[in-house]
Design a protein around this motif. Structure first.
Motif, PDB file in Angstrom:
ATOM      1  N   LEU A 110       0.828  -1.210   0.000  1.00 31.13           N
ATOM      2  CA  LEU A 110       0.000   0.000   0.000  1.00 31.13           C
ATOM      3  C   LEU A 110       0.860   1.257   0.000  1.00 31.13           C
ATOM      4  O   LEU A 110       0.519   2.253  -0.631  1.00 31.13           O
ATOM      5  CB  LEU A 110      -0.958  -0.012   1.204  1.00 31.13           C
ATOM      6  N   GLU A 111       2.010   1.184   0.702  1.00 28.13           N
ATOM      7  CA  GLU A 111       2.918   2.335   0.678  1.00 28.13           C
ATOM      8  C   GLU A 111       3.438   2.563  -0.730  1.00 28.13           C
ATOM      9  O   GLU A 111       3.547   3.704  -1.197  1.00 28.13           O
ATOM     10  CB  GLU A 111       4.083   2.108   1.656  1.00 28.13           C
ATOM     11  N   ALA A 112       3.750   1.477  -1.426  1.00 30.48           N
ATOM     12  CA  ALA A 112       4.240   1.595  -2.810  1.00 30.48           C
ATOM     13  C   ALA A 112       3.168   2.174  -3.719  1.00 30.48           C
ATOM     14  O   ALA A 112       3.448   3.023  -4.572  1.00 30.48           O
ATOM     15  CB  ALA A 112       4.696   0.228  -3.317  1.00 30.48           C
ATOM     16  N   SER A 166      -5.599   9.314  -1.788  1.00 28.95           N
ATOM     17  CA  SER A 166      -4.878   8.049  -1.791  1.00 28.95           C
ATOM     18  C   SER A 166      -4.461   7.671  -0.375  1.00 28.95           C
ATOM     19  O   SER A 166      -4.396   6.501  -0.034  1.00 28.95           O
ATOM     20  CB  SER A 166      -3.665   8.105  -2.721  1.00 28.95           C
ATOM     21  N   SER A 167      -4.231   8.686   0.450  1.00 28.76           N
ATOM     22  CA  SER A 167      -3.875   8.393   1.836  1.00 28.76           C
ATOM     23  C   SER A 167      -5.067   7.808   2.603  1.00 28.76           C
ATOM     24  O   SER A 167      -4.919   6.862   3.370  1.00 28.76           O
ATOM     25  CB  SER A 167      -3.375   9.667   2.518  1.00 28.76           C
ATOM     26  N   SER A 168      -6.253   8.372   2.354  1.00 27.06           N
ATOM     27  CA  SER A 168      -7.414   7.843   3.080  1.00 27.06           C
ATOM     28  C   SER A 168      -7.823   6.479   2.523  1.00 27.06           C
ATOM     29  O   SER A 168      -8.275   5.608   3.267  1.00 27.06           O
ATOM     30  CB  SER A 168      -8.589   8.822   3.038  1.00 27.06           C
ATOM     31  N   LEU A 169      -7.621   6.293   1.210  1.00 25.72           N
ATOM     32  CA  LEU A 169      -7.888   4.973   0.634  1.00 25.72           C
ATOM     33  C   LEU A 169      -6.947   3.945   1.254  1.00 25.72           C
ATOM     34  O   LEU A 169      -7.353   2.842   1.618  1.00 25.72           O
ATOM     35  CB  LEU A 169      -7.704   4.998  -0.883  1.00 25.72           C
ATOM     36  N   LYS A 170      -5.682   4.352   1.392  1.00 29.12           N
ATOM     37  CA  LYS A 170      -4.701   3.436   1.974  1.00 29.12           C
ATOM     38  C   LYS A 170      -5.135   3.033   3.380  1.00 29.12           C
ATOM     39  O   LYS A 170      -5.105   1.855   3.741  1.00 29.12           O
ATOM     40  CB  LYS A 170      -3.320   4.115   2.021  1.00 29.12           C
ATOM     41  N   GLN A 171      -5.564   3.999   4.167  1.00 28.44           N
ATOM     42  CA  GLN A 171      -5.999   3.704   5.536  1.00 28.44           C
ATOM     43  C   GLN A 171      -7.211   2.772   5.547  1.00 28.44           C
ATOM     44  O   GLN A 171      -7.279   1.827   6.328  1.00 28.44           O
ATOM     45  CB  GLN A 171      -6.340   4.997   6.294  1.00 28.44           C
TER      46      GLN A 171
END
Lengths: 111, 188
Positions: free
Chosen positions: A101-103, B5-10
């Motif tokens: 997910l970081e990538a 994309s940060s909130s999707l990642k979370q």
């Protein structure tokens, strides 16, 4: 091969489209779904479906009519099914997925 | 897009444990399950535009995962059938474990169920989806889900029922002794 607005879509390869089209068909039913339901099944409905949540008593099991045995067996099956699920659901997220997910996020930022 | 994309990642991170649990129950193999989860995450990330805003993200991810699993199954149908066949013949009842359903036996019985029945049972009985939600995830009618769940339960009961205390008592004890005696005399 530019589209009307001049942009070209980079994502959405054809291979993964079945989900998208099925998603469209299911739009109606999805919209009727409850949101943010609890992640593990311990709902009241579940209990009703599975029968009693109490552990089977010996008196139920020995010499009880067949229907009762089946109900207690059903309840036991339900518990074991949920146990298999929740055993894994309680494990921490493996490192490989955190990195993945970081990538993906980093790739997004570079765009 | 960065905050998106940060909130999707979370959101995805929070749902990974559930996706893994679903995948393991579905395919019975943690390594294959994690590959399914990885593929699901990649597809979800790349096709976020097909997610209906305001609907259930968890149900959407489960849908992607099960579609991935079933198309994989179709690809390797022959192999899967062979494996399930051998599992079915492995499924033995252990007299020493009468009185409770052994977890190993339960896992094996679950893996022997037809995949569509197993899926329905997991969605409704373990993942906490309603019949309607499970039907949406599996793209089938609610009645189909209900009948799959019923058939799965009946089959599990049939496979595992023999190992319950129902069989306790002089009759089954006698039968067990007879079976052992017959078995050993056959061997000698």
């Amino acid at each position: 091969m530019a589209e009307k607005d001049g942009s070209t879509r980079l994502s959405a390869p054809a291979a993964a489209e079945p989900e998208a089209s099925q998603q469209e068909q299911r739009k109606q039913s999805h919209q009727s779904m409850g949101q943010n339901k609890p992640y593990l099944a311990h709902s009241k409905n579940d209990r009703e479906r599975e029968g009693s949540m109490d552990p089977p008593r010996p008196s139920d099991l020995y010499g009880a009519p067949r229907g009762m045995l089946d109900r207690s067996l059903q309840a036991q099956l339900g518990r074991q099914l949920r146990a298999i699920f929740s055993d894994v659901a309680q494990e921490p997220v493996p490192e490989r997925f955190i990195k993945l997910l970081e990538a993906l996020e980093a790739r997004e930022k570079r765009r | 897009m960065n905050s998106d994309s940060s909130s999707l990642k979370q959101a995805l991170l929070g749902l990974i444990p559930n996706l893994r649990a679903f995948a393991v129950s579905l395919c019975g193999d943690i390594e294959r399950a994690d590959d399914l989860v990885q593929e699901t995450l990649l597809k979800a990330w790349d096709h976020l535009e097909s997610f209906q805003e305001g609907t259930n993200l968890r149900a959407w991810l489960f849908t992607i995962l099960r579609n991935t699993y079933f198309s994989e199954c179709r690809r390797r149908r022959r192999e899967v059938e062979d494996r399930d066949g051998s599992k079915a013949s492995d499924l033995a009842v252990h007299p020493g474990q009468q009185g409770h359903l052994d977890m190993q036996d339960f896992r094996r019985a679950l893996n022997v169920l037809p995949p569509d029945q197993r899926e329905a049972l997991i969605l409704v009985g373990a993942a906490g989806f309603s019949y309607e939600e499970a039907a949406a995830i599996s793209s089938c009618a609610v009645g189909t889900i209900k009948s799959r769940v019923n058939r799965a339960r009946a089959k599990l009961t049939e496979m595992l029922g023999v190992a319950t205390p129902r069989e306790f008592g002089p009759d089954s004890a006698t039968e067990a002794i007879v079976a052992r005696t017959v078995g050993s005399s056959r061997q000698s």
